[in-house]
Design a protein around this motif. Sequence first.
Motif, short mmCIF file in Angstrom:
data_model
loop_
_atom_site.label_atom_id
_atom_site.label_comp_id
_atom_site.label_asym_id
_atom_site.label_seq_id
_atom_site.Cartn_x
_atom_site.Cartn_y
_atom_site.Cartn_z
N ARG A 147 11.75 7.27 -6.06
CA ARG A 147 11.70 6.18 -5.08
C ARG A 147 11.55 6.72 -3.66
N GLN B 99 7.95 0.20 -1.69
CA GLN B 99 6.91 -0.74 -2.11
C GLN B 99 6.21 -0.25 -3.38
N ALA B 100 5.77 0.98 -3.40
CA ALA B 100 5.10 1.52 -4.57
C ALA B 100 6.05 1.61 -5.76
N PHE C 69 8.84 -0.21 -6.54
CA PHE C 69 9.16 -1.49 -7.16
C PHE C 69 7.91 -2.17 -7.72
N SER C 70 6.79 -1.99 -7.08
CA SER C 70 5.53 -2.53 -7.60
C SER C 70 5.20 -1.91 -8.95
N SER C 71 5.39 -0.60 -9.05
CA SER C 71 5.09 0.08 -10.31
C SER C 71 6.03 -0.37 -11.42
N ARG D 127 7.56 -3.33 -11.66
CA ARG D 127 7.16 -4.69 -12.07
C ARG D 127 5.97 -4.63 -13.01
N ASP D 128 4.97 -3.83 -12.64
CA ASP D 128 3.78 -3.69 -13.47
C ASP D 128 4.13 -3.08 -14.83
N LYS E 206 6.03 -5.61 -16.99
CA LYS E 206 5.13 -6.69 -17.38
C LYS E 206 4.18 -6.20 -18.49
N SER F 222 2.19 4.35 -14.48
CA SER F 222 2.45 3.18 -13.63
C SER F 222 2.90 3.60 -12.24
N ALA G 136 0.55 3.03 -8.77
CA ALA G 136 1.06 2.25 -7.64
C ALA G 136 1.15 3.08 -6.37
N SER G 137 1.43 4.37 -6.52
CA SER G 137 1.60 5.22 -5.33
C SER G 137 0.31 5.88 -4.88
#
Length: 93
Positions: A22, A28-29, A31-33, A35-36, A39, A54, A58-59
Motif C-alpha cells: 500500500r 488509490q491504486a 484499494f482500486s486493485s 476492489r477489482d 469483483k 491486479s 492498478a499501479s
Amino acid sequence: EILKDKLQELQSKGVKVFDAIRSYIGDQAFFSSLRDYFKTYAFGNTTKENLINSLSNASGKNLDTYINGLLRGNLPSETQSLNTSYYIDKRAA
C-alpha cells in the motif's frame, strides 16, 4: 502456545506485507486493485499471481519481484519496526 505464537507471527507478516504494498503503490491504486480483484474472483479460486496482477495493473508497475521479495521477508525497515495493531487502528480513524 507455540501454534498460537506462530499464527500471530504469520498474521503480523501478512499485515506488514500489505502495508508495504500500500505504501509503495499508494492508497488509490491499492484499494482500486483490491476492489477489482474481489469483483473478478468472488466465489471462485484464485492464485497469488492473480493478486499480483491486479495490484500491478492498478499501479502501472510490475510488482512481481517486489511482492515476492516481501513474501521472502525483505520488508522495508520502517515496516519491520511497525507496531501493526497501533498503525492499523490509527489509519482507520
